[in-house]
Design an enzyme around this catalytic site. Structure first.
Site, PDB file in Angstrom:
ATOM      1  N   ASP A 137       4.861   3.648   6.626  1.00 51.32           N
ATOM      2  CA  ASP A 137       4.142   4.744   5.949  1.00 51.32           C
ATOM      3  C   ASP A 137       2.810   5.073   6.594  1.00 51.32           C
ATOM      4  OD1 ASP A 137       3.195   2.140   5.013  1.00 51.32           O
ATOM      5  OD2 ASP A 137       1.910   3.310   3.687  1.00 51.32           O
ATOM      6  N   GLU A 138       2.619   4.638   7.821  1.00 48.88           N
ATOM      7  CA  GLU A 138       1.282   4.702   8.401  1.00 48.88           C
ATOM      8  C   GLU A 138       1.385   4.979   9.896  1.00 48.88           C
ATOM      9  OE1 GLU A 138      -2.224   1.348   8.861  1.00 48.88           O
ATOM     10  OE2 GLU A 138      -0.466   0.897   7.691  1.00 48.88           O
TER      11      GLU A 138
HETATM   12 MG    MG Z   1      -0.036   2.380   3.255  1.00 47.93          MG
END
Ligand code: MG
Length: 388
Positions: A137-138
């Site tokens: 998610d990054e």
């Molecule tokens: Mg995160």
């Protein structure tokens, strides 16, 4: 044209202006450098927990912990409500439940998080080819040459945050700056659901006030060691010589020395080569015959091949995916000695994988074709490593 940064809402807009056109703030920073900020760090907030809460609206504002319950289980991610009770990632579950006994515990569902991650990565990829994923998610994005012709990294980050919210119902925080070290600090600064910008003018002062444990690359053990040497903040770190830091922290010492000055020359290491190209199609009416399926396959092959032509990639492995009306999914694949170089070759191989499945017991609701094995250049997503 003057670019103006509002220090209250971090909106960047074209000046000259006296008040922010979004939040009416007056703490404006006219800055020629704002247009040159080109690194963004985008990070979803409490990702696993946020995905679970999205799928379980009944949990609302209740504390949620994602992790393995039982004996030696640890907290993988805690939602922000659980965090207010002191629950943290990597904490033993029994301890987390002592702090927050009424929390709901959900086992991690990695397959689900990966699916959401694909959507998020597609959003990143639509902004720039220079994406360095750090986790599901990054990612760091270098938007110097972005695909949308938007000059300001701040605007790109805002657009990405809005799309993540629209397409996944999750919030993401973004940091924008002139290097990776500061962009990551910036995204952390306004979490959750925030955007923060660190300009070259603000960078050194921002780092000085920061506790060293907030530095990316300083884990709890290093933070303790630094504390033992009297180093608690960025300013303390800055007071040390490079030789001293290298003596105590080896190669990482040079990174700390420069990071304390807001300097980080690590480039965004984009994994420019995709691991596979795939197209799938869900049909309005289920398919029952080989002829109908072959017809549907042709269109899919056209799309896959169009991508190969555009990107110049040539793969060796063809994979066929079939989903039946009962949602059972099967895949069949074949790898050749040499890359596939024509569209008809791809279609022939696809048909050769499809035909033996007939007659089918159930209708087909989805067909997909993907191409992979792009050769030596295809590598996996890079992991974060400290600079050497
Ligand atoms: Mg995160």
């Amino acid at each position: 044209m003057t670019h103006i940064l509002c220090r209250d809402c971090c909106q960047v807009f074209d000046g000259p202006a006296e008040i922010c056109d979004r939040c009416s703030g007056r703490r404006l920073l006219p800055h020629a450098e704002i247009a040159s900020l080109d690194i963004a760090h985008i990070d979803c907030d409490a990702f696993y927990a946020a995905v679970e809460k999205r799928d379980r609206p009944d949990l609302g504002n209740k504390p949620l912990i994602v992790g393995h319950s039982g004996g030696r289980g640890v907290v993988v991610t805690a939602c922000y409500v659980a965090r207010t009770f002191g629950v943290r990632s990597a904490m033993p579950m029994f301890q987390a439940l002592q702090l927050c006994p009424h929390a709901t515990v959900i086992q991690p569902d990695m397959a689900k998080y990966k699916r959401v991650s694909e959507t998020i990565r597609a959003i990143f990829a639509s902004a720039t080819t220079m994406v360095e994923p750090l986790s599901l998610d990054e990612a760091y994005l270098d938007v110097t040459e972005n695909l949308k012709g938007i000059l300001s990294a701040t605007r790109i980050a805002e657009e990405i945050r809005a799309r993540i919210r629209a397409e996944t119902e999750l919030t993401a925080s973004a940091g924008v700056s002139y290097n990776k070290f500061l962009a990551k600090l910036a995204s952390d600064h306004r979490k959750p659901d925030g955007l923060f910008v660190i300009t070259p003018q603000l960078g050194p002062a921002f780092v000085e006030t920061l506790p060293v444990r907030k530095f990316h690359g300083v884990g709890p053990a290093t933070a303790r060691k630094m504390a033992g040497l009297g180093i608690e903040t960025g300013l303390d770190l800055k007071a040390q010589s490079q030789a001293f830091l290298q003596q105590h922290f080896g190669k990482a010492g040079a990174y700390y020395y420069w990071a304390a000055r807001g300097v980080d020359e690590r480039p965004v290491r984009a994994d420019r080569i995709r691991k596979s190209v795939g197209v799938e199609n869900t049909f309005a009416a289920d398919l029952f015959t080989y002829e109908a399926a072959r017809e549907a396959l042709r269109e899919i092959v056209d799309n896959v091949w169009a991508h190969c032509e555009r990107s110049g990639v040539r793969g060796r492995t063809v994979t066929l995916k079939v989903k039946f009306t009962n949602f059972r999914v099967i895949t069949r694949s074949r790898t050749g000695q040499t890359p596939i170089i024509t569209r008809s070759e791809l279609e022939q191989l696809g048909c050769a994988l499809l035909e033996p499945l007939f007659p089918v017991a159930r209708g087909i609701r989805l067909l997909g074709v993907s191409l992979s094995s792009f050769g030596e250049a295809a590598r996996r997503d890079p992991e974060f490593v400290l600079p050497v």
